[in-house]
Design a protein around this motif. Structure first.
Motif, PDB file in Angstrom:
ATOM      1  N   LEU A   1       0.810  -1.220   0.000  1.00 59.58           N
ATOM      2  CA  LEU A   1       0.000   0.000   0.000  1.00 59.58           C
ATOM      3  C   LEU A   1       0.847   1.277   0.000  1.00 59.58           C
ATOM      4  O   LEU A   1       0.295   2.378   0.114  1.00 59.58           O
ATOM      5  N   PHE A   2       2.169   1.142  -0.146  1.00 60.28           N
ATOM      6  CA  PHE A   2       3.035   2.303   0.007  1.00 60.28           C
ATOM      7  C   PHE A   2       2.640   3.451  -0.930  1.00 60.28           C
ATOM      8  O   PHE A   2       2.474   4.601  -0.494  1.00 60.28           O
ATOM      9  N   ALA A   3       2.476   3.181  -2.212  1.00 57.10           N
ATOM     10  CA  ALA A   3       2.168   4.236  -3.189  1.00 57.10           C
ATOM     11  C   ALA A   3       0.830   4.897  -2.864  1.00 57.10           C
ATOM     12  O   ALA A   3       0.681   6.118  -2.980  1.00 57.10           O
ATOM     13  N   LYS A   4      -0.150   4.090  -2.434  1.00 58.17           N
ATOM     14  CA  LYS A   4      -1.470   4.641  -2.116  1.00 58.17           C
ATOM     15  C   LYS A   4      -1.418   5.522  -0.859  1.00 58.17           C
ATOM     16  O   LYS A   4      -2.102   6.550  -0.774  1.00 58.17           O
ATOM     17  N   VAL A   5      -0.611   5.111   0.107  1.00 57.40           N
ATOM     18  CA  VAL A   5      -0.500   5.906   1.332  1.00 57.40           C
ATOM     19  C   VAL A   5       0.258   7.202   1.056  1.00 57.40           C
ATOM     20  O   VAL A   5      -0.082   8.262   1.596  1.00 57.40           O
ATOM     21  N   VAL A   6       1.259   7.149   0.207  1.00 54.21           N
ATOM     22  CA  VAL A   6       1.964   8.372  -0.201  1.00 54.21           C
ATOM     23  C   VAL A   6       0.970   9.346  -0.832  1.00 54.21           C
ATOM     24  O   VAL A   6       0.950  10.546  -0.505  1.00 54.21           O
ATOM     25  N   LYS A   7       0.123   8.846  -1.710  1.00 54.18           N
ATOM     26  CA  LYS A   7      -0.883   9.702  -2.357  1.00 54.18           C
ATOM     27  C   LYS A   7      -1.867  10.256  -1.324  1.00 54.18           C
ATOM     28  O   LYS A   7      -2.258  11.427  -1.386  1.00 54.18           O
ATOM     29  N   LEU A   8      -2.271   9.408  -0.361  1.00 55.77           N
ATOM     30  CA  LEU A   8      -3.194   9.853   0.694  1.00 55.77           C
ATOM     31  C   LEU A   8      -2.594  11.025   1.469  1.00 55.77           C
ATOM     32  O   LEU A   8      -3.272  12.033   1.717  1.00 55.77           O
ATOM     33  N   VAL A   9      -1.315  10.902   1.845  1.00 57.50           N
ATOM     34  CA  VAL A   9      -0.686  11.976   2.626  1.00 57.50           C
ATOM     35  C   VAL A   9      -0.537  13.233   1.772  1.00 57.50           C
ATOM     36  O   VAL A   9      -0.723  14.365   2.263  1.00 57.50           O
TER      37      VAL A   9
END
Length: 389
Positions: free
Chosen positions: A377-385
């Protein structure tokens, strides 16, 4: 004829005052307006302790009479030792070291933590380090919360180390031995702090719906907490002097993180993990981190959660008296929107820009929250932040 004030007082005494006990560590939770004066002496006797050390924050000590009231109750019981009121936000280790020295000097055998999550967590950390240093049993703690952060219901705590990074500690013996929920003592809590920690309680309740190992009855209690928090937080903003509403909110916060003895450690979810990495290093209060992260994390869950977790999240709409969208994913997205609307309606909307969080830190924040950079989920969490700016 009884006056309206007398009728309300009798109602509160009958319905929102009482006692609950569970586990060897937690000896009792007393709740009700004005309950501190009667329940604190009872807890001292129950625990067999003689000298109390109060741990609190400077604002509560200097700007309100809350700490003075607790000190007087202890003095009347011949159990007052000293007060340490320098616990800063997120419980810095330097403040904890100072408190430990004074506690040892006065030879206190119980800590009374008064305030929000920082003094309550700091007290756990003090006890943990004292236990580690002595190799013996830790001294007990009584928690008197004045916010809705619900730190008093866990056996874990956190503090900022010398590098301003969040460090967590966890032990069954760290759960407070006694908790007092006295709505009268919350009247002095600043509105933004009170309401934002209410969102923190919502964060607990929502994440308990998909947190591992949480049994179904506790998940249903989380639903009840959500219903009351969504109902009473806006009412409290409109009528901040209502002790009845505040007492109901304290009980809702209790339900949001109901004490459990799990088979093994179960971490709270992604919203809390992000909050921990944003809070201490960048000076963002815990309640505000939940205002920032919870709605986006719930939105992400509509895409990434297991089917079982999705069903639990979607089920929240029924308890919020909201109609279904016709799909589980749609219901989760609607829950996310309702959370964000509540944040906005309470005047709690904020951004990472306001707290001067450098954009170049986003990958580090995501890595720390997920514990590794190769997480699926790293890329998705980066986008979320990124979307929190």
């Amino acid at each position: 004829m009884l006056s309206p004030a007398t009728i309300i007082s009798k109602f509160l005494l009958q319905h929102y005052q009482g006692f609950y006990s569970w586990t060897d560590t937690l000896k009792g939770i007393y709740y009700g307006p004005g309950s501190t004066s009667t329940s604190l002496p009872k807890l001292l006797e129950l625990l067999g302790v003689k000298k109390a050390f109060i741990v609190t924050g400077r604002s509560l000590h200097d700007k309100t009479d809350v700490v003075k009231k607790v000190e007087q109750i202890l003095k009347d019981s011949n159990a007052y030792g000293a007060t340490f009121y320098e616990i800063g936000q997120h419980s810095p280790i330097g403040d904890i070291r100072k408190a430990m020295k004074i506690l040892e000097q006065v030879e206190a055998d119980v800590i009374v933590a008064v305030g929000g999550g920082s003094p309550i967590d700091a007290s756990k950390v003090i006890r943990y380090h004292l236990q580690q240093d002595s190799g013996g049993k830790t001294i007990p703690q009584i928690a008197i919360p004045t916010t809705l952060s619900a730190a008093e219901y866990t056996k874990g705590g956190g503090y900022l180390n010398d590098q301003h990074l969040k460090v967590s500690i966890n032990s069954p013996e760290l759960a407070p031995a006694g908790i007092i929920l006295d709505a009268e003592l919350t009247l002095a809590t600043p509105e933004k702090l009170w309401l934002s920690t209410g969102l923190r309680a919502i964060d607990h309740a929502v994440e308990n719906l998909y947190r591992p190992l949480v049994p179904p009855p506790v998940k249903h209690m989380a639903y009840a907490a959500l219903a009351d928090l969504f109902k009473y937080l806006p009412l409290c903003k409109k009528n901040p002097e209502s002790i009845e509403i505040r007492q109901k909110l304290q009980i809702a916060a209790w339900m949001s993180l109901f004490p459990m003895k799990l088979e093994k450690y179960s971490a709270i979810g992604l919203s809390h993990a992000l909050g921990h990495k944003l809070g201490g290093p960048y000076g963002i209060p815990h309640g505000i981190t939940s205002c920032l992260t919870l709605a986006p994390v719930v939105k992400l869950k509509a895409e990434t959660a297991s089917e079982s977790d999705k069903e639990w999240l979607a089920g929240a709409l029924f308890y919020l008296r909201e109609p279904s969208t016709g799909s589980i994913e749609g219901d989760i997205l609607k829950l996310s929107s309702l959370i964000q609307k509540l944040v906005d309606d309470l005047g709690l909307h904020s951004t990472l820009t306001e707290y001067k969080v450098p954009r170049e830190d986003i990958p580090k924040i995501a890595t720390l929250a997920l514990t590794r950079s190769d997480h699926p989920l790293f890329a998705k969490v980066v986008k979320l932040v990124e979307e929190l700016y």
